[in-house]
Design a protein around this motif. Structure first.
Motif, PDB file in Angstrom:
ATOM      1  N   MET A   1      30.787  33.351  31.071  1.00 14.76           N
ATOM      2  CA  MET A   1      30.248  34.227  32.090  1.00 14.76           C
ATOM      3  C   MET A   1      31.221  35.373  32.330  1.00 14.76           C
ATOM      4  N   ARG A   2      30.719  36.572  32.366  1.00 11.48           N
ATOM      5  CA  ARG A   2      31.545  37.743  32.618  1.00 11.48           C
ATOM      6  C   ARG A   2      31.565  38.015  34.117  1.00 11.48           C
ATOM      7  N   VAL A   3      32.775  38.223  34.665  1.00 11.81           N
ATOM      8  CA  VAL A   3      32.936  38.491  36.087  1.00 11.81           C
ATOM      9  C   VAL A   3      32.946  40.006  36.301  1.00 11.81           C
ATOM     10  N   PRO A   4      32.154  40.532  37.217  1.00 11.01           N
ATOM     11  CA  PRO A   4      32.176  41.976  37.486  1.00 11.01           C
ATOM     12  C   PRO A   4      33.589  42.426  37.859  1.00 11.01           C
ATOM     13  N   PRO A   5      34.021  43.611  37.409  1.00 10.54           N
ATOM     14  CA  PRO A   5      35.397  44.042  37.644  1.00 10.54           C
ATOM     15  C   PRO A   5      35.703  44.404  39.090  1.00 10.54           C
ATOM     16  N   GLY A   6      34.687  44.744  39.873  1.00  9.61           N
ATOM     17  CA  GLY A   6      34.957  45.136  41.264  1.00  9.61           C
ATOM     18  C   GLY A   6      35.600  46.505  41.348  1.00  9.61           C
ATOM     19  N   ASN A   7      36.390  46.732  42.392  1.00 16.53           N
ATOM     20  CA  ASN A   7      37.047  48.026  42.588  1.00 16.53           C
ATOM     21  C   ASN A   7      38.192  48.185  41.597  1.00 16.53           C
ATOM     22  N   ILE A   8      38.410  49.431  41.167  1.00 16.62           N
ATOM     23  CA  ILE A   8      39.443  49.749  40.186  1.00 16.62           C
ATOM     24  C   ILE A   8      40.403  50.774  40.792  1.00 16.62           C
ATOM     25  N   LEU A   9      41.717  50.519  40.649  1.00 15.93           N
ATOM     26  CA  LEU A   9      42.726  51.516  41.003  1.00 15.93           C
ATOM     27  C   LEU A   9      43.162  52.178  39.710  1.00 15.93           C
ATOM     28  N   TRP A  10      43.282  53.510  39.741  1.00 15.21           N
ATOM     29  CA  TRP A  10      43.750  54.202  38.549  1.00 15.21           C
ATOM     30  C   TRP A  10      44.568  55.417  38.932  1.00 15.21           C
ATOM     31  N   ARG A  11      45.433  55.822  37.997  1.00 17.06           N
ATOM     32  CA  ARG A  11      46.283  56.983  38.241  1.00 17.06           C
ATOM     33  C   ARG A  11      46.498  57.716  36.925  1.00 17.06           C
ATOM     34  N   VAL A  12      46.357  59.030  36.971  1.00 15.30           N
ATOM     35  CA  VAL A  12      46.657  59.888  35.835  1.00 15.30           C
ATOM     36  C   VAL A  12      48.037  60.504  36.095  1.00 15.30           C
ATOM     37  N   ASP A  13      48.930  60.338  35.113  1.00 11.92           N
ATOM     38  CA  ASP A  13      50.305  60.857  35.209  1.00 11.92           C
ATOM     39  C   ASP A  13      50.943  60.428  36.526  1.00 11.92           C
ATOM     40  N   ASP A  14      51.508  61.382  37.271  1.00 11.79           N
ATOM     41  CA  ASP A  14      52.171  61.034  38.530  1.00 11.79           C
ATOM     42  C   ASP A  14      51.327  61.407  39.752  1.00 11.79           C
ATOM     43  N   LEU A  15      50.034  61.631  39.538  1.00  8.74           N
ATOM     44  CA  LEU A  15      49.142  61.914  40.654  1.00  8.74           C
ATOM     45  C   LEU A  15      48.955  60.663  41.502  1.00  8.74           C
ATOM     46  N   GLN A  16      48.412  60.831  42.678  1.00  4.36           N
ATOM     47  CA  GLN A  16      48.170  59.709  43.573  1.00  4.36           C
ATOM     48  C   GLN A  16      47.113  58.763  42.983  1.00  4.36           C
ATOM     49  N   PHE A  17      47.283  57.455  43.237  1.00  7.45           N
ATOM     50  CA  PHE A  17      46.284  56.486  42.793  1.00  7.45           C
ATOM     51  C   PHE A  17      44.945  56.811  43.422  1.00  7.45           C
ATOM     52  N   ARG A  18      43.875  56.558  42.684  1.00 11.67           N
ATOM     53  CA  ARG A  18      42.505  56.705  43.177  1.00 11.67           C
ATOM     54  C   ARG A  18      41.840  55.341  43.085  1.00 11.67           C
ATOM     55  N   GLU A  19      40.807  55.164  43.871  1.00 11.99           N
ATOM     56  CA  GLU A  19      40.055  53.917  43.813  1.00 11.99           C
ATOM     57  C   GLU A  19      38.609  54.215  43.442  1.00 11.99           C
ATOM     58  N   LEU A  20      38.159  53.553  42.394  1.00  9.64           N
ATOM     59  CA  LEU A  20      36.739  53.578  42.029  1.00  9.64           C
ATOM     60  C   LEU A  20      36.142  52.336  42.657  1.00  9.64           C
ATOM     61  N   ARG A  21      35.199  52.515  43.563  1.00 12.48           N
ATOM     62  CA  ARG A  21      34.623  51.394  44.301  1.00 12.48           C
ATOM     63  C   ARG A  21      33.330  50.915  43.647  1.00 12.48           C
ATOM     64  N   ALA A  22      33.214  49.619  43.499  1.00  9.11           N
ATOM     65  CA  ALA A  22      31.996  49.040  42.934  1.00  9.11           C
ATOM     66  C   ALA A  22      30.775  49.429  43.760  1.00  9.11           C
ATOM     67  N   ALA A  23      30.966  49.559  45.071  1.00 14.22           N
ATOM     68  CA  ALA A  23      29.842  49.927  45.951  1.00 14.22           C
ATOM     69  C   ALA A  23      29.280  51.304  45.620  1.00 14.22           C
ATOM     70  N   ASP A  24      30.086  52.153  44.971  1.00 12.03           N
ATOM     71  CA  ASP A  24      29.651  53.510  44.626  1.00 12.03           C
ATOM     72  C   ASP A  24      29.084  53.601  43.217  1.00 12.03           C
ATOM     73  N   ASN A  25      28.982  52.482  42.506  1.00 12.33           N
ATOM     74  CA  ASN A  25      28.443  52.495  41.139  1.00 12.33           C
ATOM     75  C   ASN A  25      27.074  53.166  41.109  1.00 12.33           C
ATOM     76  N   PRO A  26      26.829  53.980  40.076  1.00  9.06           N
ATOM     77  CA  PRO A  26      25.472  54.482  39.891  1.00  9.06           C
ATOM     78  C   PRO A  26      24.571  53.281  39.605  1.00  9.06           C
ATOM     79  N   THR A  27      23.389  53.275  40.176  1.00 12.47           N
ATOM     80  CA  THR A  27      22.481  52.144  39.976  1.00 12.47           C
ATOM     81  C   THR A  27      21.106  52.633  39.570  1.00 12.47           C
ATOM     82  N   THR A  28      20.301  51.687  39.130  1.00 12.36           N
ATOM     83  CA  THR A  28      18.919  51.973  38.759  1.00 12.36           C
ATOM     84  C   THR A  28      18.133  52.327  40.014  1.00 12.36           C
ATOM     85  N   THR A  29      17.292  53.324  39.898  1.00 11.51           N
ATOM     86  CA  THR A  29      16.422  53.684  41.023  1.00 11.51           C
ATOM     87  C   THR A  29      14.997  53.791  40.526  1.00 11.51           C
TER      88      THR A  29
END
Length: 123
Positions: A1-29
């Motif tokens: 069973m694959r577990v959904p990844p949930g929220n992701i923290l990421w950073r490009v170079d020395d910029l501030q970390f950003r959070e990609l939130r699972a709640a903001d995922n594009p979804t089917t409409t």
């Protein structure tokens, strides 16, 4: 069973970390969106977003993140909340970057990254 990844923290170079939130995922409409009798559409959208096999961005947010990637040299990321939230302890939950023989390194945003984007018609 694959577990959904949930929220992701990421950073490009020395910029501030950003959070990609699972709640903001594009979804089917529309007609293809799953429904359950008596469950409000917004609640179904949230369930669909949280159970997605990926955490993603779309629209202006995706363009903003892509601009950072295009201007950057390296990317690091990890799950914001490690697997223990799912009851599966994982000592690597806080690890970030690409595993190499020299240890963890940022994922390079080099010529191969730009070539991949071009092949997808993104760049």
């Amino acid at each position: 069973m694959r577990v959904p990844p949930g929220n992701i923290l990421w950073r490009v170079d020395d910029l501030q970390f950003r959070e990609l939130r699972a709640a903001d995922n594009p979804t089917t409409t529309g007609a293809e969106a799953p429904t359950l009798p008596g469950v409000p559409a917004e609640q179904m959208r949230m369930v669909q977003a949280y159970l997605a096999p990926v955490t993603a961005a779309s629209g202006d947010r995706a363009r903003e993140l892509l601009a950072e990637l295009l201007a950057g040299r390296g990317l690091i990321f990890r799950a914001a909340a490690g697997a223990p939230a799912y009851g599966l302890p994982n000592e690597r939950a806080a690890s970030v970057g690409q595993v190499t023989s020299e240890g963890l390194r940022p994922i390079l945003l080099d010529a191969s990254f730009h070539a991949g984007l071009a092949q997808c018609g993104i760049e």
